[in-house]
Design a protein around this motif. Structure first.
Motif, short mmCIF file in Angstrom:
data_model
loop_
_atom_site.label_atom_id
_atom_site.label_comp_id
_atom_site.label_asym_id
_atom_site.label_seq_id
_atom_site.Cartn_x
_atom_site.Cartn_y
_atom_site.Cartn_z
N LEU A 142 0.83 -1.21 0.00
CA LEU A 142 0.00 0.00 0.00
C LEU A 142 0.86 1.26 0.00
O LEU A 142 0.58 2.22 -0.71
CB LEU A 142 -0.88 0.02 1.26
CG LEU A 142 -2.25 -0.59 1.15
CD1 LEU A 142 -2.93 -0.55 2.51
CD2 LEU A 142 -3.09 0.20 0.14
N THR A 143 1.91 1.22 0.80
CA THR A 143 2.80 2.38 0.89
C THR A 143 3.42 2.67 -0.47
O THR A 143 3.44 3.82 -0.94
CB THR A 143 3.91 2.10 1.93
OG1 THR A 143 3.28 1.77 3.16
CG2 THR A 143 4.79 3.32 2.12
N LEU A 144 3.92 1.61 -1.11
CA LEU A 144 4.55 1.80 -2.42
C LEU A 144 3.53 2.36 -3.42
O LEU A 144 3.82 3.28 -4.19
CB LEU A 144 5.12 0.47 -2.92
CG LEU A 144 6.28 -0.06 -2.08
CD1 LEU A 144 6.70 -1.46 -2.54
CD2 LEU A 144 7.48 0.90 -2.15
N LYS A 145 2.32 1.81 -3.37
CA LYS A 145 1.30 2.25 -4.33
C LYS A 145 0.87 3.69 -4.08
O LYS A 145 0.69 4.46 -5.02
CB LYS A 145 0.08 1.32 -4.26
CG LYS A 145 0.31 -0.02 -4.93
CD LYS A 145 -0.93 -0.89 -4.78
CE LYS A 145 -0.71 -2.27 -5.37
NZ LYS A 145 -1.82 -3.19 -5.05
N ILE A 146 0.71 4.04 -2.83
CA ILE A 146 0.24 5.41 -2.55
C ILE A 146 1.33 6.42 -2.92
O ILE A 146 1.04 7.51 -3.41
CB ILE A 146 -0.23 5.56 -1.07
CG1 ILE A 146 -1.12 6.80 -0.90
CG2 ILE A 146 0.91 5.70 -0.09
CD1 ILE A 146 -2.54 6.60 -1.26
N MET A 147 2.59 6.04 -2.72
CA MET A 147 3.67 6.94 -3.10
C MET A 147 3.74 7.09 -4.62
O MET A 147 4.01 8.18 -5.14
CB MET A 147 5.01 6.46 -2.52
CG MET A 147 5.06 6.67 -1.00
SD MET A 147 6.52 6.00 -0.20
CE MET A 147 7.75 7.26 -0.56
N GLU A 148 3.47 5.98 -5.29
CA GLU A 148 3.44 6.01 -6.76
C GLU A 148 2.29 6.91 -7.23
O GLU A 148 2.47 7.77 -8.09
CB GLU A 148 3.26 4.56 -7.25
CG GLU A 148 3.07 4.38 -8.73
CD GLU A 148 2.43 3.03 -9.03
OE1 GLU A 148 2.76 2.04 -8.34
OE2 GLU A 148 1.56 2.98 -9.93
N LEU A 149 1.13 6.75 -6.61
CA LEU A 149 -0.03 7.57 -6.99
C LEU A 149 0.24 9.06 -6.74
O LEU A 149 -0.14 9.92 -7.53
CB LEU A 149 -1.28 7.15 -6.21
CG LEU A 149 -1.97 5.85 -6.61
CD1 LEU A 149 -3.14 5.57 -5.69
CD2 LEU A 149 -2.46 5.94 -8.06
N ALA A 150 0.90 9.33 -5.62
CA ALA A 150 1.16 10.72 -5.25
C ALA A 150 2.02 11.41 -6.30
O ALA A 150 1.87 12.60 -6.57
CB ALA A 150 1.83 10.78 -3.89
N GLN A 151 2.93 10.62 -6.88
CA GLN A 151 3.83 11.22 -7.86
C GLN A 151 3.27 11.21 -9.28
O GLN A 151 3.77 11.90 -10.15
CB GLN A 151 5.19 10.49 -7.84
CG GLN A 151 6.12 11.07 -6.78
CD GLN A 151 6.85 9.99 -6.01
OE1 GLN A 151 7.22 8.98 -6.59
NE2 GLN A 151 7.03 10.20 -4.72
N ALA A 152 2.20 10.42 -9.48
CA ALA A 152 1.64 10.27 -10.82
C ALA A 152 1.00 11.58 -11.29
O ALA A 152 0.53 12.37 -10.49
CB ALA A 152 0.63 9.14 -10.85
#
Lengths: 152, 611
Positions: A142-152
């Motif tokens: 989840l952490t990796l995905k949310i960080m990815e989303l934040a930068q998208a």
């Protein structure tokens, strides 16, 4: 059983020392609650049991060894570690905030990642199914995905 | 870390003894050493001409007599902190800052690695005092609890702040030993620090207790001193007394340490109730600058359910009771709220131990998946924002006068209780349906007998009427233990007896302010003057309790089956109070005991004042 414990606790303790005091965690444990989704069944009931009988077992704050948590009981580390700590220790609230697209955990993570909270919330909501693929979701993913989303 | 500490301590002690031999302590230094600021920072208490610190472990002091000698400790600190490269200042940064501000020591704390790391983690912004309300499932939490939060400057929210809690380190001891040790100072307390989200999870989500946050108005210099002092206090051991020098008392010591002229701890020390300390802190002019309410999960659920319209409520009940999700009768905004509320309810049930993990996860995800499809960001209902500030609750002590008539005999009654809350008090700011009284007593004068009798002296009386509704099914209980003039039905007269009653049952919330309750009440009495010297009994009690704030009513009936004729029979009781103010009430009561032998009937009118 629960009733008996409660009553004996209430009575015995109240009789001798009805106390305004409550000893929580003087040793700096961390990671209480909110961990049901990490696959550690029984932690909350365990914690609850200790809390209910807290007068007898005043070490509620058991160190559960969460990865984002410091042995001194402090919020510590770099951005990624902090986001993980927030998600891991506030999983149930984070899940709700993500589905609603806003909330205190979203605000916190947005602050850590220095992005706009409303935008992050909207992204989390739109991608809820991507974040929470199934009920066995892991905090690290989840952490990796949310960080990815934040930068998208 | 510990050996390092001891090493420095030894080195320090050598320097001190060397220094003291030749020291010429000036008058100024002597005055400074007895300055309130220094005394408070090391938590010295004056007793006659002697001083002794509350902190007992030697590691907390730089000189060998430090605990009892503020001057020697002061001289040692000045001496040691002025030595270049000393590390003692890193263990006691508040003392260093204090002396630095007096111009007595040079240098800085910049080379204190661990302390700088602590500051970097905590990033202090301000200090907030937290109050969590009563938790009736734990006797040690009946009076609520206070702790600090060091607010953070981190971007985002205060979830990343730190709670600082003073708690007793009680190990694994249980029961009576635990209680006695706690009462007589058999344990040490220390400060523990943990992330604020853990504090929220414990109180709001696991124990379902509201948290109140009172942000304190500290200057930058006071904040710096507070944070530094919290660092040293994590290693300070203070003897913990449950009733007096407890968590809330030590919090006041912390405030006195950063603002010496407050001297707020001086006002407590006998019996220290957290709520009373909170009120005292709030009464300091301009000291509390912000109040924030963080409702427990249970409070949020109740509030949300109350706000729902009928269609929403039906849908919600279908989901939580029958696991049937049919949202077709609702518009999107209404759906979002029902789904969120149902999700929170699932969390509640899981923590309560009523849901299996697998089931819990499945239900949770299903509800949230549905919720995430409703793009609307506006929430249909506001979250519960305003609560009843416990600071505004009624005062704890109570004095009462009553005039009445018992079986044709007029009487006057004086009663007093030192703490805390009864069902007939205004419940504003306190847990509804809870009663906690200790050591309350009644003296009565009957005109015809012309003497005063001790009518009642209760060791304790604790009640929790917690209303069950469609969501919650809490246990209700009622425990009372003490001495009283007990009516002996066989003799038709009073006789002194020790009486214990322990009721357990359920309450049902008829409305927000009204509870119906039923309990079974095992009871036992012993008194030399009683027929059969006492009895064992089981009573069945039913009643109605109403509290709208201004008007409070409690009526009940109990059938008691006992081993002796003394108390076998029915009791009917009505009590009512009308609040003139939150602390002054008019009271009326009627009680009738009906037995096969003699009956006992009394009524009274009076006034009760909280102070």
């Amino acid at each position: 059983m629960k009733k008996n414990l409660l009553l004996s606790a209430v009575f015995a303790a109240a009789l001798f020392a009805v106390s305004p005091a409550k000893a929580i965690d003087s040793t700096g444990g961390c990671g209480l609650g909110s961990m049901a989704w990490r696959g550690q069944s029984g932690i909350i009931p365990q914690v609850l049991a200790m809390t209910t009988n807290g007068i007898f077992l005043n070490t509620i704050g058991v160190t559960l060894g969460t990865s984002g948590c410091d042995p001194n009981g402090r919020v510590t580390g770099g951005t990624g570690k902090l986001v993980l700590a927030v998600i891991e220790n506030n999983m149930e609230q984070f899940a709700m905030d993500a589905s609603a697209g806003k909330g205190e955990t979203i605000d916190t993570i947005a602050g850590l990642l220095e992005v706009d909270s409303a935008e992050l919330g909207a992204k989390a909501q739109q991608n809820f199914a991507y974040l929470f693929t199934d009920e066995n979701v892991e905090a690290v993913d989840l952490t990796l995905k949310i960080m990815e989303l934040a930068q998208a | 870390m510990r050996w390092l500490f001891l090493f420095f301590l030894t080195v320090g002690a050598l320097f001190i003894s060397n220094f003291e031999a030749q020291a010429d302590v000036s008058e100024t230094v002597r005055d400074e050493a007895l300055n309130q600021g220094w005394l408070n920072l090391l938590h010295y208490q004056k007793n006659g001409d002697a001083y002794l610190s509350f902190v007992e472990n030697d590691e907390f002091f730089l000189s060998s007599n430090g605990r009892a000698n503020p001057k020697e400790e002061f001289v040692s600190a000045v001496r040691i902190f002025n030595q270049s490269g000393n590390q003692e200042k890193c263990a006691f940064p508040a003392r260093f800052l204090y002396l630095q501000r007096k111009g007595l020591v040079n240098g800085s704390l910049d080379d204190c690695k661990d302390y700088q790391k602590f500051l970097a983690d905590v990033q202090p912004k301000s200090v907030t005092m937290l109050f969590t309300n009563a938790y009736m499932s734990n006797p040690s939490s009946l009076f609520g609890h206070t702790l600090f939060r060091i607010d953070t400057n981190r971007k985002g929210t205060q979830l990343l702040a730190h709670g600082a809690n003073f708690g007793a380190d009680t190990g694994d001891e249980t029961g009576v030993l635990y209680a006695l040790k706690g009462l007589w100072g058999g344990y040490y307390g220390t400060f523990g620090i943990k992330p604020y989200y853990d504090v929220i999870n414990l109180y709001n989500n696991i124990e379902n207790r509201d948290i109140w946050e009172y942000e304190l108005n500290l200057s930058d210099a006071e904040l710096e001193l507070f944070t530094a002092h919290m660092w040293e206090m994590q290693r300070a051991k203070i003897r913990y007394y449950f009733l007096s020098r407890n968590c809330s008392y030590v919090l006041l010591l912390m405030l006195d340490a950063v603002r010496p002229d407050l001297q707020i701890s001086q006002r407590f020390g006998g019996y220290t109730v957290p709520l009373a300390t909170l009120k005292a802190v709030n009464e300091i002019p301009d000291f509390v600058k912000n109040v924030n309410y963080r409702p427990s999960r249970q409070s949020k659920l109740k509030y949300r359910a109350e706000q729902m319209n009928a269609r929403q409520y039906d849908t919600f009940i279908d989901i939580i009771h029958d696991n049937k999700i049919d949202l077709s009768s609702l518009n999107e905004e209404e759906q979002a709220d029902v789904l969120e509320t149902a999700y929170q309810y699932v969390q509640y049930k899981y923590v309560d131990g009523d849901l299996e993990l697998a089931d819990y996860r499945k239900k949770s995800l299903k509800l949230l998946m549905a919720r995430s499809k409703i793009a609307n960001q506006r929430q249909y209902f506001d979250e519960l924002k305003k609560g009843e500030n416990p600071v505004d609750a009624h005062k704890a002590k109570q004095f009462a006068l009553m005039f009445g008539n018992r079986n044709g005999e007029n009487f006057q009654e004086i009663s007093f209780k030192p703490v805390y809350n009864s069902l007939l008090d205004d419940s504003y700011g306190l847990l509804f349906g809870a009663e906690i009284n200790l050591l309350d007593g009644k003296l009565r004068h009957y005109d015809s007998r012309d003497k005063w009798v001790l009518q009642e002296l209760n060791l304790l009386s604790i009640k929790s009427l917690a209303g069950a509704d469609a969501m919650f099914a809490p246990l209700s209980y009622d425990i009372k233990f003490g001495y009283r003039e007990l009516f002996d039905a066989r003799a038709g007269d009073d006789s002194g007896a020790m009486v214990l009653e322990t009721g357990v049952g359920q309450s049902y919330a008829l409305t927000k302010n009204t509870l119906l309750y039923a309990m079974s009440v095992p009871n036992v009495a012993y008194g030399g003057g009683l027929y059969d010297n006492g009895y064992l009994g089981i009573g069945f009690k039913g009643g109605v309790y109403y509290n709208s704030g201004k008007i409070r009513l409690n009526l009940n009936a109990m059938q008691n089956f006992t081993t002796s004729d003394t108390a076998r029979g029915q009791t009917y009781q009505v009590e009512g109070a009308y609040g003139l103010t939150r602390d002054v009430m008019l009271y009326a009561g009627y009680k009738m005991f009906n037995s096969d032998y003699h009956d006992d009937e009394e009524f009274g009118l009076g006034i009760k004042v909280n102070f």
